[in-house]
Design a protein around this motif. Structure first.
Motif, mmCIF file in Angstrom:
data_model
loop_
_atom_site.group_PDB
_atom_site.id
_atom_site.type_symbol
_atom_site.label_atom_id
_atom_site.label_comp_id
_atom_site.label_asym_id
_atom_site.label_seq_id
_atom_site.Cartn_x
_atom_site.Cartn_y
_atom_site.Cartn_z
ATOM 1 N N LEU A 21 43.869 37.469 62.374
ATOM 2 C CA LEU A 21 45.295 37.178 62.387
ATOM 3 C C LEU A 21 45.670 35.963 61.547
ATOM 4 O O LEU A 21 46.837 35.599 61.472
ATOM 5 N N PHE A 22 44.706 35.314 60.895
ATOM 6 C CA PHE A 22 45.004 34.130 60.092
ATOM 7 C C PHE A 22 45.478 34.420 58.670
ATOM 8 O O PHE A 22 46.275 33.664 58.142
ATOM 9 N N ILE A 28 50.332 41.572 58.322
ATOM 10 C CA ILE A 28 49.758 40.856 59.457
ATOM 11 C C ILE A 28 50.839 40.050 60.172
ATOM 12 O O ILE A 28 50.888 40.014 61.408
ATOM 13 N N LYS A 29 51.739 39.429 59.428
ATOM 14 C CA LYS A 29 52.851 38.692 60.047
ATOM 15 C C LYS A 29 53.725 39.634 60.873
ATOM 16 O O LYS A 29 54.146 39.294 61.984
ATOM 17 N N GLU A 30 54.007 40.819 60.349
ATOM 18 C CA GLU A 30 54.809 41.800 61.083
ATOM 19 C C GLU A 30 54.082 42.279 62.336
ATOM 20 O O GLU A 30 54.694 42.449 63.389
ATOM 21 N N TYR A 31 52.781 42.487 62.223
ATOM 22 C CA TYR A 31 51.993 42.894 63.395
ATOM 23 C C TYR A 31 52.007 41.800 64.461
ATOM 24 O O TYR A 31 52.193 42.076 65.647
ATOM 25 N N LYS A 32 51.804 40.558 64.041
ATOM 26 C CA LYS A 32 51.799 39.444 65.001
ATOM 27 C C LYS A 32 53.153 39.348 65.716
ATOM 28 O O LYS A 32 53.207 39.093 66.917
ATOM 29 N N TRP A 33 54.251 39.552 64.979
ATOM 30 C CA TRP A 33 55.573 39.486 65.584
ATOM 31 C C TRP A 33 55.773 40.642 66.575
ATOM 32 O O TRP A 33 56.281 40.439 67.677
ATOM 33 N N ALA A 34 55.344 41.844 66.210
ATOM 34 C CA ALA A 34 55.453 42.996 67.111
ATOM 35 C C ALA A 34 54.608 42.773 68.367
ATOM 36 O O ALA A 34 55.037 43.094 69.482
ATOM 37 N N LEU A 35 53.432 42.217 68.189
ATOM 38 C CA LEU A 35 52.564 41.908 69.320
ATOM 39 C C LEU A 35 53.220 40.866 70.224
ATOM 40 O O LEU A 35 53.236 41.009 71.453
#
Length: 84
Positions: A21-22, A28-35
């Motif tokens: 996630l780094f 990856i930013k979109e995935y982190k926000w969805a998570l």
């Protein structure tokens, strides 16, 4: 990775190095926000009960401590282990 790590709990498989996630990629930013949204919504849906051993620890916040991927070969598995 193509070789089994010597110091990890993976048997007959490989594991990525570093935290997945780094990297600074849009996906990856979109995935982190969805998570973040999904987990925050789930925490908000839990009952509020300060006398309950699980629910009393829910303050609506969380922290992801790590993220990696494991690819197991035929017969591969993770040895039992504990993360500090």
């Amino acid at each position: 990775m193509t070789k089994q790590p010597l110091d990890l709990s993976v048997e007959l498989g490989t594991q990525t190095s570093g935290n997945l996630l780094f990297p600074n990629y849009v996906l990856i930013k979109e995935y982190k926000w969805a998570l973040h949204l999904a987990i925050t919504e789930y925490l908000a849906s839990l009952p509020t009960d300060r006398s309950h051993s699980l629910y009393r620890r829910n303050y609506g916040q969380f922290k992801v401590n790590g993220s990696w991927s494991v690819q197991l070969g035929k017969g591969g598995y993770h040895r039992n282990h504990i993360h500090p």
